[in-house]
Write a protein that holds these residues in place. Sequence first.
Motif, short mmCIF file in Angstrom:
data_model
loop_
_atom_site.label_atom_id
_atom_site.label_comp_id
_atom_site.label_asym_id
_atom_site.label_seq_id
_atom_site.Cartn_x
_atom_site.Cartn_y
_atom_site.Cartn_z
N TYR A 1 -9.39 -37.31 1.40
CA TYR A 1 -9.48 -38.28 0.30
C TYR A 1 -8.47 -39.42 0.45
O TYR A 1 -8.37 -40.28 -0.43
CB TYR A 1 -9.26 -37.58 -1.03
CG TYR A 1 -10.17 -36.39 -1.25
CD1 TYR A 1 -11.55 -36.56 -1.33
CD2 TYR A 1 -9.66 -35.11 -1.38
CE1 TYR A 1 -12.40 -35.48 -1.51
CE2 TYR A 1 -10.50 -34.02 -1.57
CZ TYR A 1 -11.86 -34.20 -1.63
OH TYR A 1 -12.69 -33.14 -1.81
N ALA A 2 -7.72 -39.41 1.55
CA ALA A 2 -6.65 -40.40 1.72
C ALA A 2 -7.20 -41.82 1.81
O ALA A 2 -6.65 -42.75 1.23
CB ALA A 2 -5.82 -40.07 2.95
N LEU A 3 -8.28 -41.99 2.55
CA LEU A 3 -8.83 -43.34 2.76
C LEU A 3 -9.25 -43.99 1.44
O LEU A 3 -8.81 -45.11 1.13
CB LEU A 3 -9.99 -43.28 3.75
CG LEU A 3 -10.45 -44.62 4.34
CD1 LEU A 3 -9.38 -45.19 5.26
CD2 LEU A 3 -11.76 -44.44 5.11
N PRO A 4 -10.08 -43.33 0.62
CA PRO A 4 -10.44 -43.97 -0.66
C PRO A 4 -9.25 -44.14 -1.60
O PRO A 4 -9.18 -45.15 -2.33
CB PRO A 4 -11.49 -43.03 -1.26
CG PRO A 4 -11.35 -41.74 -0.53
CD PRO A 4 -10.86 -42.09 0.83
N ALA A 5 -8.30 -43.19 -1.59
CA ALA A 5 -7.13 -43.34 -2.45
C ALA A 5 -6.31 -44.55 -2.04
O ALA A 5 -5.85 -45.35 -2.87
CB ALA A 5 -6.27 -42.07 -2.40
N ARG B 1 -2.78 -38.96 -4.33
CA ARG B 1 -1.57 -39.16 -3.54
C ARG B 1 -0.61 -38.00 -3.71
O ARG B 1 0.01 -37.52 -2.74
CB ARG B 1 -0.91 -40.48 -3.95
CG ARG B 1 0.29 -40.87 -3.12
CD ARG B 1 0.82 -42.23 -3.56
NE ARG B 1 1.80 -42.75 -2.63
CZ ARG B 1 2.32 -43.97 -2.68
NH1 ARG B 1 1.93 -44.80 -3.64
NH2 ARG B 1 3.20 -44.37 -1.80
N THR B 2 -0.48 -37.52 -4.92
CA THR B 2 0.39 -36.36 -5.19
C THR B 2 -0.13 -35.12 -4.45
O THR B 2 0.65 -34.36 -3.87
CB THR B 2 0.45 -36.09 -6.70
OG1 THR B 2 1.03 -37.22 -7.35
CG2 THR B 2 1.30 -34.85 -6.99
N PRO C 1 -16.77 -53.96 6.29
CA PRO C 1 -15.38 -53.62 5.98
C PRO C 1 -15.09 -52.12 6.07
O PRO C 1 -14.01 -51.73 6.53
CB PRO C 1 -15.20 -54.14 4.55
CG PRO C 1 -16.21 -55.21 4.40
CD PRO C 1 -17.38 -54.77 5.22
N TYR C 2 -16.03 -51.28 5.67
CA TYR C 2 -15.77 -49.84 5.70
C TYR C 2 -15.54 -49.35 7.12
O TYR C 2 -14.64 -48.54 7.37
CB TYR C 2 -16.94 -49.08 5.07
CG TYR C 2 -16.71 -47.57 5.06
CD1 TYR C 2 -15.76 -46.99 4.22
CD2 TYR C 2 -17.42 -46.74 5.92
CE1 TYR C 2 -15.53 -45.63 4.23
CE2 TYR C 2 -17.21 -45.37 5.94
CZ TYR C 2 -16.26 -44.82 5.09
OH TYR C 2 -16.03 -43.47 5.12
N ASP D 1 -7.90 -46.73 10.36
CA ASP D 1 -6.65 -46.14 9.87
C ASP D 1 -6.86 -44.75 9.27
O ASP D 1 -6.01 -44.25 8.52
CB ASP D 1 -6.02 -47.06 8.82
CG ASP D 1 -5.58 -48.39 9.41
OD1 ASP D 1 -5.24 -48.43 10.60
OD2 ASP D 1 -5.61 -49.40 8.69
N LEU D 2 -7.98 -44.11 9.61
CA LEU D 2 -8.33 -42.82 9.02
C LEU D 2 -7.22 -41.78 9.19
O LEU D 2 -6.90 -41.03 8.25
CB LEU D 2 -9.62 -42.31 9.67
CG LEU D 2 -10.16 -40.97 9.18
CD1 LEU D 2 -10.64 -41.08 7.74
CD2 LEU D 2 -11.31 -40.51 10.09
#
Length: 491
Positions: free
Chosen positions: A309-313, A389-390, A425-426, A432-433
């Motif tokens: 979930y890092a990319l959408p966050a 993020r947490t 763009p995606y 940077d995944l």
Amino acid sequence: MTDLTRMTATDLAGLVASGETSAVEVTRAHLDRIAAVDDRVHAFLHVDTEGALAAARAVDERRAAGEQLGPLAGVPVAVKDVLTTKGVPTTVGSKILEGWRPPYDATIVQRLRAAGTVMLGKTNMDEFAMGSSTEYSAYGPTHNPWDTDRIPGGSGGGSAAALAAYEAPLAIGSDTGGSIRQPGAVTGTVGAKPTYGGTSRYGLVAFSSSLDTPGPCARTVLDAALLHQVIGGHDPRDSTSIPQPVPDVVAAAKLGATGDLTGVKLGIVREFTGEGAEPGVMAAFRESVDTLAKLGAEIVEVSCPHFRYALPAYYLIAPSECSSNLARFDGVRFGLRVGDDGNRSLEEVMSLTREAGFGAEVKRRIMVGTYALSSGYYDAYYGQAQKVRTLITRDFTSAFEQVDALISPTTPFVAFPIGARTADPYQMYLADLFTIPTNLYGGPGISVPCGLSEGLPVGLQVMAPTMADDRMYRVAAALESVVGTFTPPAL
């Protein structure tokens, strides 16, 4: 004498210190190299020839007077155009700051000058560091020295390309979501993102204040560590600066160079070994894992379930912060001003200035961020992203209770052709995944060359706990001791 531009920063510093060559000779060699090849690479936005030669002469004079200078005195360095440099143009790759000459130096630039390094000039970048290919610079793309039809990574592609093209032995970048490590991976160079707060952001033109981290770029791990030691450390002018000394990254790099990783436990992130990466990238990564195991490291698999979930966050948090930070570019206080003919309101002038001064990608991110922060959507988007993020931070914490460092590919793919992803763009953001989780956590990460795929460089990423930057240097240097450094085809 061997071509000075092909030497490491460590070796150049030794030659200058011993008097076998001068800082002026070293600087002239690199300025000549820039003049010879940068029309094909476009790594630099501004070359400060007079300033560089003056700084080199000062080093030679101080050395002749018997002064004890730092370990990198007389070594040239290229600086990403996101850091302010007194009297030297700082554009951040944007038309809105074209021609701006700051009245002060960023803390990192001050430290570089104090250490006796010689600033060659400012390197090209995606506008306001928003991009993964250095195609979003308002001044044209940078080209990868391995294949000038391909991208050098972003947003700090200029710094990485300058290294790969032998235009500079050292460079400074900034990393918000991978913008030091990703260009390092696709150009076959070394890029290190320090712990957030371990290097000063004072004088760094802000993109995303809770993520931006300036750091070192080099062709060898030891050179990167030496540069890290120069620029790192507490800065009272930066409220996010950590009041602790930099770990002994130089000693760690030298220890790693012995090729002994006995007692080091490395974790492979399970979520980074499945879909999303090119087969050639994964093959080079697996071969490097085998190499690290042969050097004595214990390899275990760990799960970081929220990394997916890092990319959408990230693409909610970073644009939200950028929409706030870029509000200062209003055509009133500094930079570009459009439409101020006495017949328009302040709001009209601001609108016209931003329309003319910001590029498409910057506008896209400002709009996404403004929407995410708007009334009624804050909790649904920005607030949720901060909760993710947490969770990612907890994943890192849990993983580092099991291992000393984590390893993964740096990028999912090798350098792609210029223009191949700008329409989607995606697909661009996917570059940077593997690097974004480290920025959300705040820990250090480094990319070191680990092999080739289709004749192009592949990088291995080492991630370490916060303020344990020395661990990543040890592992990276150990791999480098076997794999070696990479040389692109001649330009």
